[in-house]
Design an enzyme around this catalytic site. Structure first.
Site, PDB file in Angstrom:
ATOM      1  N   HIS A   1      45.044  45.488  38.262  1.00  0.00           N
ATOM      2  CA  HIS A   1      46.372  45.057  38.715  1.00  0.00           C
ATOM      3  C   HIS A   1      46.264  44.358  40.067  1.00  0.00           C
ATOM      4  O   HIS A   1      45.459  44.729  40.902  1.00  0.00           O
ATOM      5  CB  HIS A   1      47.314  46.255  38.797  1.00  0.00           C
ATOM      6  CG  HIS A   1      47.598  46.821  37.440  1.00  0.00           C
ATOM      7  ND1 HIS A   1      48.129  48.051  37.234  1.00  0.00           N
ATOM      8  CD2 HIS A   1      47.396  46.276  36.209  1.00  0.00           C
ATOM      9  CE1 HIS A   1      48.262  48.257  35.931  1.00  0.00           C
ATOM     10  NE2 HIS A   1      47.801  47.199  35.286  1.00  0.00           N
ATOM     11  N   PHE A   2      47.088  43.333  40.245  1.00  0.00           N
ATOM     12  CA  PHE A   2      46.958  42.529  41.457  1.00  0.00           C
ATOM     13  C   PHE A   2      48.206  41.710  41.708  1.00  0.00           C
ATOM     14  O   PHE A   2      49.103  41.632  40.865  1.00  0.00           O
ATOM     15  CB  PHE A   2      45.751  41.579  41.333  1.00  0.00           C
ATOM     16  CG  PHE A   2      45.885  40.606  40.180  1.00  0.00           C
ATOM     17  CD1 PHE A   2      46.610  39.439  40.306  1.00  0.00           C
ATOM     18  CD2 PHE A   2      45.278  40.871  38.959  1.00  0.00           C
ATOM     19  CE1 PHE A   2      46.742  38.560  39.240  1.00  0.00           C
ATOM     20  CE2 PHE A   2      45.411  39.991  37.883  1.00  0.00           C
ATOM     21  CZ  PHE A   2      46.146  38.835  38.032  1.00  0.00           C
TER      22      PHE A   2
ATOM     23  N   HIS B   1      50.920  41.393  38.598  1.00  0.00           N
ATOM     24  CA  HIS B   1      50.417  42.065  37.388  1.00  0.00           C
ATOM     25  C   HIS B   1      50.389  43.570  37.640  1.00  0.00           C
ATOM     26  O   HIS B   1      49.585  44.043  38.442  1.00  0.00           O
ATOM     27  CB  HIS B   1      49.004  41.547  37.068  1.00  0.00           C
ATOM     28  CG  HIS B   1      48.375  42.200  35.865  1.00  0.00           C
ATOM     29  ND1 HIS B   1      47.011  42.320  35.709  1.00  0.00           N
ATOM     30  CD2 HIS B   1      48.910  42.753  34.770  1.00  0.00           C
ATOM     31  CE1 HIS B   1      46.753  42.921  34.563  1.00  0.00           C
ATOM     32  NE2 HIS B   1      47.886  43.201  33.972  1.00  0.00           N
TER      33      HIS B   1
ATOM     34  N   HIS C   1      52.943  43.221  28.250  1.00  0.00           N
ATOM     35  CA  HIS C   1      51.836  43.059  27.301  1.00  0.00           C
ATOM     36  C   HIS C   1      51.243  44.381  26.784  1.00  0.00           C
ATOM     37  O   HIS C   1      50.205  44.368  26.129  1.00  0.00           O
ATOM     38  CB  HIS C   1      50.771  42.055  27.773  1.00  0.00           C
ATOM     39  CG  HIS C   1      50.147  42.316  29.106  1.00  0.00           C
ATOM     40  ND1 HIS C   1      49.877  41.315  30.006  1.00  0.00           N
ATOM     41  CD2 HIS C   1      49.715  43.443  29.678  1.00  0.00           C
ATOM     42  CE1 HIS C   1      49.309  41.835  31.069  1.00  0.00           C
ATOM     43  NE2 HIS C   1      49.192  43.116  30.903  1.00  0.00           N
TER      44      HIS C   1
ATOM     45  N   SER D   1      44.905  30.991  35.942  1.00  0.00           N
ATOM     46  CA  SER D   1      45.880  31.616  35.052  1.00  0.00           C
ATOM     47  C   SER D   1      46.599  30.484  34.326  1.00  0.00           C
ATOM     48  O   SER D   1      46.576  29.335  34.779  1.00  0.00           O
ATOM     49  CB  SER D   1      46.889  32.437  35.850  1.00  0.00           C
ATOM     50  OG  SER D   1      46.233  33.512  36.472  1.00  0.00           O
TER      51      SER D   1
ATOM     52  N   HIS E   1      46.733  38.113  26.006  1.00  0.00           N
ATOM     53  CA  HIS E   1      47.353  38.564  27.263  1.00  0.00           C
ATOM     54  C   HIS E   1      46.498  38.283  28.490  1.00  0.00           C
ATOM     55  O   HIS E   1      46.942  38.518  29.611  1.00  0.00           O
ATOM     56  CB  HIS E   1      47.671  40.044  27.186  1.00  0.00           C
ATOM     57  CG  HIS E   1      46.530  40.951  27.579  1.00  0.00           C
ATOM     58  ND1 HIS E   1      45.284  40.880  27.005  1.00  0.00           N
ATOM     59  CD2 HIS E   1      46.464  41.952  28.487  1.00  0.00           C
ATOM     60  CE1 HIS E   1      44.508  41.801  27.555  1.00  0.00           C
ATOM     61  NE2 HIS E   1      45.189  42.457  28.447  1.00  0.00           N
TER      62      HIS E   1
ATOM     63  N   ALA F   1      42.142  36.985  29.905  1.00  0.00           N
ATOM     64  CA  ALA F   1      40.851  36.387  29.542  1.00  0.00           C
ATOM     65  C   ALA F   1      40.071  37.338  28.631  1.00  0.00           C
ATOM     66  O   ALA F   1      39.330  36.918  27.754  1.00  0.00           O
ATOM     67  CB  ALA F   1      40.049  36.102  30.805  1.00  0.00           C
ATOM     68  N   GLY F   2      40.258  38.648  28.844  1.00  0.00           N
ATOM     69  CA  GLY F   2      39.518  39.639  28.052  1.00  0.00           C
ATOM     70  C   GLY F   2      38.223  40.010  28.752  1.00  0.00           C
ATOM     71  O   GLY F   2      37.440  39.141  29.142  1.00  0.00           O
TER      72      GLY F   2
ATOM     73  N   LYS G   1      44.744  43.346  45.933  1.00  0.00           N
ATOM     74  CA  LYS G   1      44.611  44.329  44.856  1.00  0.00           C
ATOM     75  C   LYS G   1      44.200  45.699  45.406  1.00  0.00           C
ATOM     76  O   LYS G   1      43.846  45.819  46.573  1.00  0.00           O
ATOM     77  CB  LYS G   1      43.620  43.845  43.799  1.00  0.00           C
ATOM     78  CG  LYS G   1      42.224  43.585  44.324  1.00  0.00           C
ATOM     79  CD  LYS G   1      41.365  42.927  43.292  1.00  0.00           C
ATOM     80  CE  LYS G   1      41.368  43.611  41.957  1.00  0.00           C
ATOM     81  NZ  LYS G   1      40.892  44.997  41.964  1.00  0.00           N
TER      82      LYS G   1
END
Lengths: 136, 476
Positions: free
Chosen positions: B202-203, B233, B324, B380, B399, B401-402, B475
């Site tokens: 999260h950031f 996020h 998401h 992004s 949702h 890059a994975g 973050k």
């Protein structure tokens, strides 16, 4: 001592112990030491812990979830655990540590939850064994 | 495992691949991505999802798919509202983890010379990191109101303006939330955490608009080249984590009563219409509302920070906010028939096409904005939902890059200071509460976000609108 498991999105640990009491106590210690630098935690107070389940696996998930709750909600950092009573349906014990002080206690990661994914808690010929994956 | 290429971007694992599968798995990926995806267990997990009772259509895997627990991350599954099941594992521990994108009237030229000042101000004003607590103190009654009204509660309390709630998915509030179904433990964890980012991936990121691919859609969103945007996020914090924990325990015990057996206990589920299913959904909606209120309060803090630095004339407008990690009751056409289904999106974003009534009027002609964060060193993306998503994926896309590397592997052989310096050379300032927070999220730990976006764009699930480059990341 425990072994850290690598998992793409998550983290886990594997450990062995001679008794279920030891296994559950060491698992709680492993959980805390993955989230924090546990060397700096002093044993200034203690807290009773208990959980129920319907088999060894669910008992482990609920026990470790209880430790997470104490950490996040009561902001109590426990570094050492003792299990006083255990069966596949219930566990009770005590954790020793001190209130979380962000100035002194370095956090490593937030553990969101204890998962059933690839979870193993069982008695083997050489002793008790657990494998736990955490969501972080 | 048999994986059949249907075209350049679609792959199928047939239902007869393994006993118990009730439907096929469809994977959206390029050949290069599928080769990466096969290296972990995510496709086995998508096959496990195909065994869920009452699954409608196919089990879907997005190009950012990676191994999770129970459901893969980047997985979508719809279940029949009357005969299907709900699975807390199909939502995840971080209920309504999501992304909020805001635009400003600042340009890169204005912000770049003061970037360090910006980062420090944001770090002071917006609580980040493990165990962070926010400045808002909620009574029990106030917390219940947050759980019922979500972002609307925050706006009513002065943490935002009226249009903010309008520009969030579901208006920032899912109806049908019941605070009484949220345990006192969950409330205790969540109460001090409203307005906090948390930790992990999260950031909050300050970005500039680097490319525009669709002029009309960019205009509707107020996006221009070189403009400064900010991406937030985060999710429902400890409250959502505890709700998931509580209901996983309850459902694990209840499954026997409903004669449900599954290949993975983390998939624990119960019939949607059962008392346990209804209770979980009411608690999940309450957690989702907490997350929307959380992102709304963070937006309010962000406005304060930017006003302190750039004066009262600075404009900070919400473009959109997407969830998401969520399960939502929706109507979709399956095999020519309208069906009421519960769509589980686990690491997947809703992407409704132009004309859909659930999109704010300002975006109805272009489609729903879809916000895809990349890693902190790459980019992004802003997309809009397209018609084929409605036809093929229950209106869903990827949702992020994975992840490619585990957090342990990402840390190995890397030094936080060096990573920070390398990013600074690329014009990206990173400030994190912990050293590990930087190392675990290094760009190499993720797939190439552009490749992931190319798949959903070329497959017709969503259209590219803009590429945003990071300048500063804060973050936990």
């Amino acid at each position: 001592m425990f072994e850290v498991l690598e998992h793409t999105a998550d983290i886990g640990f594997r450990l062995r112990a001679p008794t279920p009491e030891e296994l559950f106590a060491r698992a709680a210690e492993a959980l805390v030491s993955l989230g924090f630098e546990s060397e700096g935690i002093e044993e200034r107070q203690s807290c009773e812990l208990a959980a129920t389940g319907w088999d060894w696996e669910s008992l482990m998930v609920n026990w470790l979830s209880e430790v997470l709750y104490v950490l996040d909600a009561r902001r109590l950092l426990l570094k050492r655990f003792e299990v006083t009573r255990i069966s596949p349906e219930a566990v009770a014990g005590r954790g020793y540590g001190e209130p979380w002080n962000p100035e002194r206690h370095r956090a490593k990661l937030i553990i969101k939850g204890v998962t059933y994914h690839q979870l193993v808690v069982e008695q083997r010929p050489e002793g008790w064994y657990a494998q736990v994956i955490l969501d972080i | 495992m048999q994986i059949i290429a249907l075209d350049e971007y679609r792959f199928r694992i047939p239902r007869d691949e393994r006993r118990g599968m009730r439907t096929d798995v469809i994977v959206y990926a390029s050949q290069a991505l599928i080769d990466q995806i096969r290296k972990d267990q995510s496709l086995e997990q998508a096959m496990n999802v195909a065994t869920l009772p009452g699954i409608v259509g196919v089990s879907l895997a997005m190009p950012d798919i990676h191994q999770g627990y129970g459901f893969p991350i980047g997985g979508v599954a719809a279940t029949d509202i009357e005969s299907g099941v709900v699975s807390p594992g199909g939502v995840g521990f971080d209920i309504n983890c999501g992304v909020r994108l805001v635009r400003t009237n600042l340009t890169q030229d204005e912000v770049r010379p003061r970037l360090r000042e910006v980062v420090n101000q944001l770090f002071r004003d917006i609580p980040c990191g493990t165990g962070s607590e926010g400045p808002i103190r909620l009574s029990n009654a106030q917390l219940d109101e947050v759980l019922v009204h979500g972002a609307r509660w925050a706006v009513k309390q002065g943490y935002g303006v009226e249009r903010d709630a309008e520009f969030a998915e579901e208006g920032g509030c899912l109806p049908g939330a019941d605070p009484d179904k949220v345990s006192s433990k969950a409330k205790e964890r969540g109460r001090p955490q409203l307005g906090t980012v948390g930790s992990g991936n999260h950031f909050l990121e300050v970005q500039w608009v680097e490319q525009i691919h669709d002029e009309e859609a960019a205009r509707a969103m107020g996006l221009q080249l070189n403009q400064i945007t900010v991406l937030i996020h985060c999710g429902s914090r400890g409250l959502g984590h505890q709700v998931c924990t509580d209901y996983l325990a309850e459902m694990g015990a209840a499954m026997k009563r409903y004669n449900i057996t599954l290949p993975d206990r983390q998939l624990a589920c119960v019939p949607i219409q059962s008392p346990e299913g209804q209770a979980y959904l009411a608690a999940m909606r309450a957690s989702a509302n907490f997350a929307w209120a959380n992102r709304q309060v963070i937006l309010h803090f962000l406005r304060g920070s930017l006003e302190k630095l750039f004066g009262r004339d600075v404009r900070v407008d919400l473009i959109y906010d997407v969830a998401h990690n969520i399960a939502k009751e929706e109507t979709h056409t399956v095999d020519g028939q309208k069906r009421r289904v519960l769509v589980h999106r686990k690491g997947a974003t809703r992407a409704f096409p132009p004309g859909h009534r659930d999109i704010p009027a300002a975006y109805r002609s272009i489609g729903q904005p879809v916000l895809i964060p990349g890693s902190m060193g790459t980019a992004s993306w802003v997309l809009v939902g397209a018609e084929r998503a409605m036809q093929e994926t229950f209106g869903s896309v990827c949702h992020g890059a994975g992840r490619l590397l585990s957090r342990t592997a990402a840390r190995k052989g890397r030094n936080a200071r060096e990573v920070q310096e390398r990013l600074e050379q690329q014009g990206i300032l990173v400030r994190s509460e912990t050293r590990d927070g930087i190392l675990e999220e290094v760009p190499e730990a993720y797939k190439n976000v552009d490749e992931v976006i190319e798949v959903v764009h070329a497959a017709g699930l969503a259209r590219k609108v803009a590429r945003l480059r990071p300048m500063a990341v804060i973050k936990g």
